[in-house]
Design a protein around this motif. Structure first.
Motif, PDB file in Angstrom:
ATOM      1  N   TYR A  25       0.868  -1.196   0.000  1.00 56.40           N
ATOM      2  CA  TYR A  25       0.000   0.000   0.000  1.00 56.40           C
ATOM      3  C   TYR A  25       0.893   1.231   0.000  1.00 56.40           C
ATOM      4  O   TYR A  25       1.995   1.211  -0.557  1.00 56.40           O
ATOM      5  N   THR A  26       0.475   2.320   0.610  1.00 53.41           N
ATOM      6  CA  THR A  26       1.240   3.559   0.616  1.00 53.41           C
ATOM      7  C   THR A  26       2.523   3.393   1.431  1.00 53.41           C
ATOM      8  O   THR A  26       2.443   2.839   2.520  1.00 53.41           O
ATOM      9  N   GLU A  29       2.931   1.671  -3.345  1.00 53.46           N
ATOM     10  CA  GLU A  29       1.943   1.562  -4.434  1.00 53.46           C
ATOM     11  C   GLU A  29       2.081   2.743  -5.413  1.00 53.46           C
ATOM     12  O   GLU A  29       1.809   2.592  -6.598  1.00 53.46           O
ATOM     13  N   LYS A  97      -6.676  -0.884  -2.762  1.00 52.19           N
ATOM     14  CA  LYS A  97      -7.752  -0.578  -1.804  1.00 52.19           C
ATOM     15  C   LYS A  97      -8.652  -1.800  -1.628  1.00 52.19           C
ATOM     16  O   LYS A  97      -9.139  -2.071  -0.528  1.00 52.19           O
ATOM     17  N   ASN A 378      -6.517   7.164   5.224  1.00 48.18           N
ATOM     18  CA  ASN A 378      -7.914   6.735   5.184  1.00 48.18           C
ATOM     19  C   ASN A 378      -8.084   5.222   5.355  1.00 48.18           C
ATOM     20  O   ASN A 378      -9.208   4.739   5.462  1.00 48.18           O
TER      21      ASN A 378
HETATM   22  O1  LIG Z   1      -3.874   5.811  -0.718  1.00 46.35           O
HETATM   23  C1  LIG Z   1      -3.578   6.368   0.370  1.00 46.35           C
HETATM   24  O2  LIG Z   1      -2.614   6.042   1.050  1.00 46.35           O
HETATM   25  C2  LIG Z   1      -4.464   7.459   0.907  1.00 46.35           C
HETATM   26  C3  LIG Z   1      -5.214   8.075  -0.190  1.00 46.35           C
HETATM   27  O3  LIG Z   1      -6.346   7.730  -0.486  1.00 46.35           O
HETATM   28  C4  LIG Z   1      -4.513   9.034  -1.042  1.00 46.35           C
HETATM   29  O4  LIG Z   1      -3.403   9.488  -0.712  1.00 46.35           O
HETATM   30  O5  LIG Z   1      -5.080   9.346  -2.110  1.00 46.35           O
END
Ligand SMILES: O=C([O-])CC(=O)C(=O)O
Ligand SMILES: [Mg+2]
Length: 503
Positions: A25-26, A29, A97, A378
């Motif tokens: 993820y972040t 990603e 997500k 989020n």
């Molecule tokens: O994806 C993430 O870590 C949080 C998010 O929705 C974004 O930064 O657009």
């Protein structure tokens, strides 16, 4: 591993979540999305193409029957994290997500679809890249885009009538109007507007408790007035209204800045309606340099500073020290993603305020001298909101359901005694946190009469009945969350007949 062995993948990530979440993820990603066409191995997710809108229904049909799908994540790739337009590579944010909906939200991995809408790209690098796999024309706007979106929604609601829809990383032009239009049609939410708004509001609530201050006494400067910044502003207003303020009073406490500086009421021709609703009076700012964040802070004396600008380093030492000059315990949230775009690093914000700032970020950061830095990501809200909407079979996702998620998340904060542990519950218990958030969302949906789950047949026969007390409801939620465990091997007696059927 996710494609080959889901049980192993999800259990591995769950056990080592702090180490592995930043990889699946972040922030990683963001790199994976930017390099999508170059690293492509095989397709995953549902690709919908604006040059072929008539194929939408057929393409969605490959993902199952009406009862098979609970949740759909869709992105058109225009506003990916803080890295902007990534065209077709944006399908990877839907995939990430969707994976978090299983990891944190307990949805069965086979009951979630990741969708990418290819509506062109304005990213010149992609348009000139011979390996770019998406449509090589500028983003389609206006009627053609609207018709494409309408066809997608119509087909989705017809094919998968129970599915909750999650909008992710749309750009400023489409994000809000699409949400406003379709939230009246099906249960849906925009993660960047509402999910981010909710987690920031929850952290702010927790920080205010630590500093023993009231929400209604807050002054907030939001630096960056895109989808996330305005979503946060809306969530703060919603919350102030639930605490007794009028909408106008609440909005007056919020000051938004973008590339042009402070948003003023004489800029209406160049601001979106959402930006305009937060505009400060130009007359009151006469003679002040409204492009300077320091000058804006000097006048507003904000208690909270939020960064969603994607301008790395915008919170300079002077900015942070000006916040500190007016506040013994300033709340500072540099939120731009991925990591390299943060407005400041937590270490600086803490050192420049003698460790008095309450800091939360958008991407993961290591603790600073024993102070845990909560990630205002989020991922603390969307899995619970999504799970709650799915399990309650909500017909809409209302603002009050989102507010219930905020209050529940804030209630799980380590709190005053443990403020060094961060503003939010730790990542290690994120599945528990998501179950709590989902429970609050379900109870609110039941209260509002928008939960339809009790009209359904339960698998055991008879109607489903959801306990109305928090603990009972949470137990019901947890029973339905998918767990990464291998199913037992069952001895098969009639091998011959099985073989005949299998082959
Ligand atoms: O994806 C993430 O870590 C949080 C998010 O929705 C974004 O930064 O657009
Ligand atoms: Mg996003």
């Amino acid at each position: 591993m996710r494609q080959q062995n889901k049980v192993l993948f999800y259990e591995l990530v769950r056990r080592h979540i702090r180490e592995l979440l930043p990889i699946i993820y972040t922030p990683t990603e963001g790199d994976a999305i930017a390099a999508y066409s170059h690293r492509f191995r095989k397709p995953e997710g549902c690709f919908l193409d604006i040059t072929d809108p008539d194929s939408i229904d057929e393409r969605l049909s490959k993902f199952g029957e009406a009862k098979d799908i609970d949740y759909v994540v869709v992105s058109d790739g225009e506003g990916i994290l803080g890295i902007g337009d990534q065209g077709m590579g944006g399908i990877r944010i839907s995939i990430a997500k969707a994976a978090l909906m299983t990891l944190c939200g307990g949805l069965h991995p086979g009951r979630v679809i990741a969708v990418g809408l290819d509506t062109g790209t304005n990213n010149k690098n992609l348009l000139n890249d011979p390996l770019y796999m998406g449509n090589k024309f500028p983003r389609v706007r206006g009627e053609e885009y609207d018709i494409f979106m309408e066809k997608f929604i119509t087909s989705l609601t017809k094919r998968f009538p129970h599915a909750v829809l999650h909008f992710e990383d749309f750009g400023v032009i489409n994000g809000r109007p699409v949400l406003e239009k379709y939230r009246k049609v099906l249960p849906c939410f925009n993660d960047d507007i509402q999910g981010t708004g909710a987690v920031v509001m929850a952290s702010m609530t927790a920080a205010l408790k630590i500093t023993k201050r009231e929400l209604l006494d807050s002054q907030v400067v939001i630096y960056g007035a895109g989808s996330a910044g305005l979503g946060i502003a809306d969530q703060i207003v919603n919350h102030m209204v639930t605490k007794g303020a009028t909408k106008e009073e609440a909005r007056a406490k919020i000051h938004c800045m973008d590339r042009r500086g402070l948003i003023l009421d004489d800029m209406h021709d160049k601001s979106t309606p959402a930006q305009q609703s937060y505009a400060d009076s130009a007359a009151e700012w006469e003679g002040i340099d409204t492009r300077s964040l320091v000058d804006v802070i000097e006048k507003v004396k904000p208690t909270v500073l939020v960064g969603c600008s994607t301008q790395a380093g915008a919170f300079t030492e002077e900015v942070i020290k000006t916040m500190y000059k007016h506040n013994p315990r300033p709340i500072i949230f540099p939120l731009s993603n991925p990591t390299r775009l943060h407005e400041c690093v937590p270490e600086d914000a803490l050192k420049w305020t003698d460790f008095n700032a309450l800091v939360a970020t958008g991407s993961p950061f290591k603790p600073v001298e024993g102070h845990v830095i909560s990630e205002n990501n989020n991922c603390f809200t969307f899995p619970g909101i999504g799970l709650g909407a799915v399990l309650s079979r909500a017909t809409v996702i209302s603002d009050t359901m989102i507010s219930a998620a905020v209050d529940q998340l804030a209630a799980g904060s380590p709190g005053i005694a443990d403020y060094k542990k961060g503003l939010l519950a730790p990542l290690e218990v994120i599945d528990e946190t998501s179950a709590q958030v989902a429970t609050a969302v379900i109870l609110q949906a039941l209260k509002e009469g928008v939960a339809k789950v009790e009209e359904e047949e339960s698998p055991a026969g008879g109607k489903v009945s959801v306990p109305r007390d928090f603990d009972g409801c949470m137990k019901w939620v947890k029973e339905q969350m998918w767990k990464p465990v291998y199913r037992p091997m069952i001895k098969v007696e009639h091998v011959d007949s099985i073989h005949t059927h299998q082959y």
